[in-house]
Design a protein around this motif. Structure first.
Motif, PDB file in Angstrom:
ATOM      1  N   TYR A  77       0.820  -1.282  -0.105  1.00  0.00           N
ATOM      2  CA  TYR A  77       0.090  -0.084  -0.165  1.00  0.00           C
ATOM      3  C   TYR A  77       0.799   1.304   0.064  1.00  0.00           C
ATOM      4  O   TYR A  77       2.092   1.128   0.473  1.00  0.00           O
ATOM      5  N   LEU A 107      -4.299   2.244   2.064  1.00  0.00           N
ATOM      6  CA  LEU A 107      -4.908   1.245   3.062  1.00  0.00           C
ATOM      7  C   LEU A 107      -5.702   1.975   4.257  1.00  0.00           C
ATOM      8  O   LEU A 107      -6.528   1.678   4.615  1.00  0.00           O
ATOM      9  N   ARG A 162     -15.988 -11.396   5.159  1.00  0.00           N
ATOM     10  CA  ARG A 162     -14.611 -11.942   4.810  1.00  0.00           C
ATOM     11  C   ARG A 162     -14.221 -12.817   5.645  1.00  0.00           C
ATOM     12  O   ARG A 162     -13.626 -14.057   5.451  1.00  0.00           O
ATOM     13  N   GLN A 218      -3.863  -9.433   5.274  1.00  0.00           N
ATOM     14  CA  GLN A 218      -3.909  -9.359   3.869  1.00  0.00           C
ATOM     15  C   GLN A 218      -3.728 -10.665   3.307  1.00  0.00           C
ATOM     16  O   GLN A 218      -4.341 -11.135   2.328  1.00  0.00           O
ATOM     17  N   GLY A 242      -6.756 -12.542   3.022  1.00  0.00           N
ATOM     18  CA  GLY A 242      -7.869 -11.750   2.198  1.00  0.00           C
ATOM     19  C   GLY A 242      -8.944 -11.037   2.661  1.00  0.00           C
ATOM     20  O   GLY A 242      -9.972 -10.847   2.187  1.00  0.00           O
ATOM     21  N   GLN A 295      -8.341  -5.240   1.859  1.00  0.00           N
ATOM     22  CA  GLN A 295      -7.718  -4.488   0.378  1.00  0.00           C
ATOM     23  C   GLN A 295      -7.674  -3.048   0.692  1.00  0.00           C
ATOM     24  O   GLN A 295      -8.351  -2.473   1.271  1.00  0.00           O
TER      25      GLN A 295
END
Length: 91
Positions: free
Chosen positions: A34, A64, A81, A51, A54, A57
């Motif tokens: 980032y 970020l 997520r 990260q 997952g 993002q």
């Protein structure tokens, strides 16, 4: 503990990954690319794990924004997520 205080994106990601680590989900962190990675103040290893899992993002501009307050929509997205990650990965 101040339950009425806001939370930064970095703090939230760190709490989520610490919980996952406590539940046995351990991963090696992924390198952060980032544009504002230098603004991470205390949890770079946890952000790297987020990260790799997952869970996070960056923005379309490559940032970020770790010091920004977490929006409710961002928190909800990360929690979805997390649920998907936990369903797909067993410790």
């Amino acid at each position: 503990f101040d339950p009425d205080a806001s939370v930064t994106r970095e703090e939230f990601f760190a709490m989520v990954v610490r919980y996952l680590n406590w539940k046995g989900y351990q991963v090696e962190g992924a390198e952060l690319e980032y544009t504002d990675v230098d603004q991470i103040t205390f949890a770079e290893d946890l952000i790297e794990q987020a990260q790799a899992m997952g869970l996070i993002q960056g923005d379309t501009n490559g940032a970020l924004r770790p010091r920004d307050n977490l929006l409710r929509s961002e928190g909800a997205t990360v929690m979805v997520r997390v649920a998907r990650y936990m369903d797909a990965t067993q410790p």
